[in-house]
Write a protein that holds these residues in place. Structure first.
Motif, mmCIF file in Angstrom:
data_model
loop_
_atom_site.group_PDB
_atom_site.id
_atom_site.type_symbol
_atom_site.label_atom_id
_atom_site.label_comp_id
_atom_site.label_asym_id
_atom_site.label_seq_id
_atom_site.Cartn_x
_atom_site.Cartn_y
_atom_site.Cartn_z
ATOM 1 N N VAL A 1 0.845 -1.182 0.000
ATOM 2 C CA VAL A 1 0.000 0.000 0.000
ATOM 3 C C VAL A 1 0.885 1.238 0.000
ATOM 4 N N THR A 2 0.673 2.110 -0.962
ATOM 5 C CA THR A 2 1.426 3.355 -1.048
ATOM 6 C C THR A 2 0.472 4.538 -0.919
ATOM 7 N N MET A 3 1.057 5.708 -0.773
ATOM 8 C CA MET A 3 0.249 6.913 -0.685
ATOM 9 C C MET A 3 -0.596 7.099 -1.938
ATOM 10 N N LYS A 4 -0.013 6.863 -3.113
ATOM 11 C CA LYS A 4 -0.732 7.038 -4.371
ATOM 12 C C LYS A 4 -1.865 6.030 -4.505
ATOM 13 N N TRP A 5 -1.653 4.802 -3.998
ATOM 14 C CA TRP A 5 -2.709 3.793 -4.068
ATOM 15 C C TRP A 5 -3.899 4.211 -3.213
ATOM 16 N N VAL A 6 -3.637 4.680 -2.013
ATOM 17 C CA VAL A 6 -4.711 5.111 -1.121
ATOM 18 C C VAL A 6 -5.459 6.295 -1.735
ATOM 19 N N ALA A 7 -4.709 7.258 -2.289
ATOM 20 C CA ALA A 7 -5.340 8.424 -2.911
ATOM 21 C C ALA A 7 -6.247 8.011 -4.059
ATOM 22 N N LYS A 8 -5.795 7.078 -4.874
ATOM 23 C CA LYS A 8 -6.606 6.605 -6.004
ATOM 24 C C LYS A 8 -7.839 5.866 -5.510
ATOM 25 N N VAL B 1 -7.114 -3.276 5.383
ATOM 26 C CA VAL B 1 -5.741 -2.891 5.034
ATOM 27 C C VAL B 1 -5.229 -1.902 6.060
ATOM 28 N N HIS B 2 -4.067 -2.189 6.610
ATOM 29 C CA HIS B 2 -3.473 -1.304 7.620
ATOM 30 C C HIS B 2 -2.777 -0.132 6.924
ATOM 31 N N VAL B 3 -3.195 1.095 7.281
ATOM 32 C CA VAL B 3 -2.595 2.315 6.725
ATOM 33 C C VAL B 3 -2.226 3.239 7.877
ATOM 34 N N PRO B 4 -0.949 3.600 8.018
ATOM 35 C CA PRO B 4 -0.554 4.542 9.076
ATOM 36 C C PRO B 4 -1.252 5.888 8.886
ATOM 37 N N LYS B 5 -1.529 6.563 9.982
ATOM 38 C CA LYS B 5 -2.245 7.834 9.910
ATOM 39 C C LYS B 5 -1.453 8.873 9.122
ATOM 40 N N LYS B 6 -0.134 8.850 9.249
ATOM 41 C CA LYS B 6 0.704 9.803 8.521
ATOM 42 C C LYS B 6 0.559 9.609 7.017
ATOM 43 N N LEU B 7 0.504 8.336 6.577
ATOM 44 C CA LEU B 7 0.337 8.058 5.155
ATOM 45 C C LEU B 7 -1.048 8.491 4.688
ATOM 46 N N ALA B 8 -2.051 8.327 5.552
ATOM 47 C CA ALA B 8 -3.410 8.741 5.200
ATOM 48 C C ALA B 8 -3.487 10.249 5.004
ATOM 49 N N TYR B 9 -2.788 11.026 5.832
ATOM 50 C CA TYR B 9 -2.755 12.482 5.673
ATOM 51 C C TYR B 9 -2.133 12.863 4.331
ATOM 52 N N ARG B 10 -1.036 12.205 3.968
ATOM 53 C CA ARG B 10 -0.384 12.495 2.693
ATOM 54 C C ARG B 10 -1.299 12.142 1.527
ATOM 55 N N ALA B 11 -2.017 11.015 1.644
ATOM 56 C CA ALA B 11 -2.944 10.608 0.591
ATOM 57 C C ALA B 11 -4.077 11.612 0.456
ATOM 58 N N LYS B 12 -4.553 12.132 1.587
ATOM 59 C CA LYS B 12 -5.646 13.122 1.541
ATOM 60 C C LYS B 12 -5.193 14.374 0.783
ATOM 61 N N ARG B 13 -4.003 14.875 1.083
ATOM 62 C CA ARG B 13 -3.504 16.062 0.376
ATOM 63 C C ARG B 13 -3.352 15.785 -1.115
ATOM 64 N N ASN B 14 -2.871 14.580 -1.441
ATOM 65 C CA ASN B 14 -2.664 14.228 -2.844
ATOM 66 C C ASN B 14 -3.976 14.159 -3.612
ATOM 67 N N VAL B 15 -4.973 13.504 -3.035
ATOM 68 C CA VAL B 15 -6.237 13.331 -3.757
ATOM 69 C C VAL B 15 -6.999 14.651 -3.862
#
Length: 326
Positions: free
Chosen positions: A75-82, A108-122
């Protein structure tokens, strides 16, 4: 090639498995299970067909015999954003908790920090870079006027963290009618002075369209300055006059039909807009506000504050005397 890699990642995230590349180059890909050394027989090979742009799967065994785990997937930031793009499109103000709720639902386990980055990206993908959109406002306006002869302006969809000052009116059917908007860094005297000055330029001076009644701060009152009140209507009936003869033309059907006679035709995307030869509109200077972002609207000077919800406040029991409320 990129689509194949994305499909491979999606398959493993959805099935809570992991993989690793044995070979990964522009012409050939070989991937197998990360748990291969413990006997999992999953593998897939794909390569580019000669003299074509086609990428074809050659061999595969899609059966994983290893155990599922939502913590070690790719799971990557871009995957979560998509994955959450459709959710953010329907609700642009959705918070990071919405993203974590979605990933938790698919285990799927996603760290909160990665979720924040995904939110900004999307959000950047969905809403675009607002600062760069300012430079194309004149192009958009020209295209709107080309496709909709008779319109005098355009509207933009904007969410930058700054504030939009808007002026709206009421038509003859008491419906909201948009007049003008402006984007400012914050709501203050200078911003309102600038906005109202521009508004006067638009609507002009005098009373060509009747008397203006200006209301601010979300007040509920609306003054009808161009129609007789109930007391006058009673007096008119006594002397056999028709009240509608004393109502301003603004509230009558002909002017209402004139207001909405133009059909607003849809417009295509930025790739179809003309490039105007006039100076671009530069974006305002956006200042990052310190501290926690304000999520609730500030109450006006004369607004009644809502009562606090005390339904969740428990009764405290004293540990010494065992009495409640002390």
């Amino acid at each position: 090639m990129a689509e194949f890699r994305e499909a491979l990642r999606n398959y493993h995230v959805r099935t809570l498995r992991n993989f690793e590349y044995h070979r990964n180059d522009p012409s050939r890909i070989i991937a197998w299970c990360s748990d291969r050394k413990h006997g999992c027989e999953f593998y897939i090979t794909a390569s580019k067909i000669a003299h074509e742009a086609t990428f074809s799967i050659k061999k595969m065994n899609l059966d994983h015999t290893c155990g599922a785990s939502g913590e070690n997937t790719k799971v990557t930031m871009k995957w979560v954003a998509k994955a959450v793009e459709d959710t953010v499109r329907s609700n642009p103000v959705a918070g990071v908790e919405t993203i974590l709720s979605y990933t938790k639902k698919i285990r799927v386990h996603v760290p909160k920090k990665l979720a924040y980055r995904a939110k900004r990206n999307v959000v950047d993908v969905v809403q675009g870079d607002h600062k760069t959109q300012y430079y194309r406002l004149r192009d958009y306006l020209q295209y709107v006027m080309d496709t909709n002869p008779g319109l005098d302006g355009c509207f933009i969809k904007l969410s930058t963290g700054q504030q939009i000052l808007a002026a709206t009116g009421r038509d003859g059917n008491n419906n909201i009618f948009p007049i003008a908007f402006g984007v400012v860094d914050k709501e203050e005297t200078d911003s309102w002075t600038w906005f109202l000055t521009q508004l006067r330029t638009i609507i002009g001076s005098g009373n060509k369209f009747g008397t203006y009644t200006i209301i601010s701060d979300m007040q509920k009152r609306w003054d009808m300055t161009a129609a007789p009140c109930s007391h006058v209507v009673v007096a008119m009936q006594k002397v056999k006059l028709h009240p509608e003869d004393f109502v301003h033309e603004f509230f009558k059907k002909p002017l209402y039909c004139e207001t909405y006679k133009h059909i607003i035709y849809p417009v295509l995307g930025p790739d179809c807009w003309p490039h105007t030869m006039v100076d671009d509109i530069s974006p305002p200077v956006f200042k990052e506000k310190k501290g926690k972002k304000q999520t609730a609207r500030k109450k006006g000077q004369f607004e009644v504050l809502a009562k606090k919800d005390t339904s969740r406040i428990g009764i405290v029991t004293c540990s010494n005397c065992k009495k409640q409320g002390e």
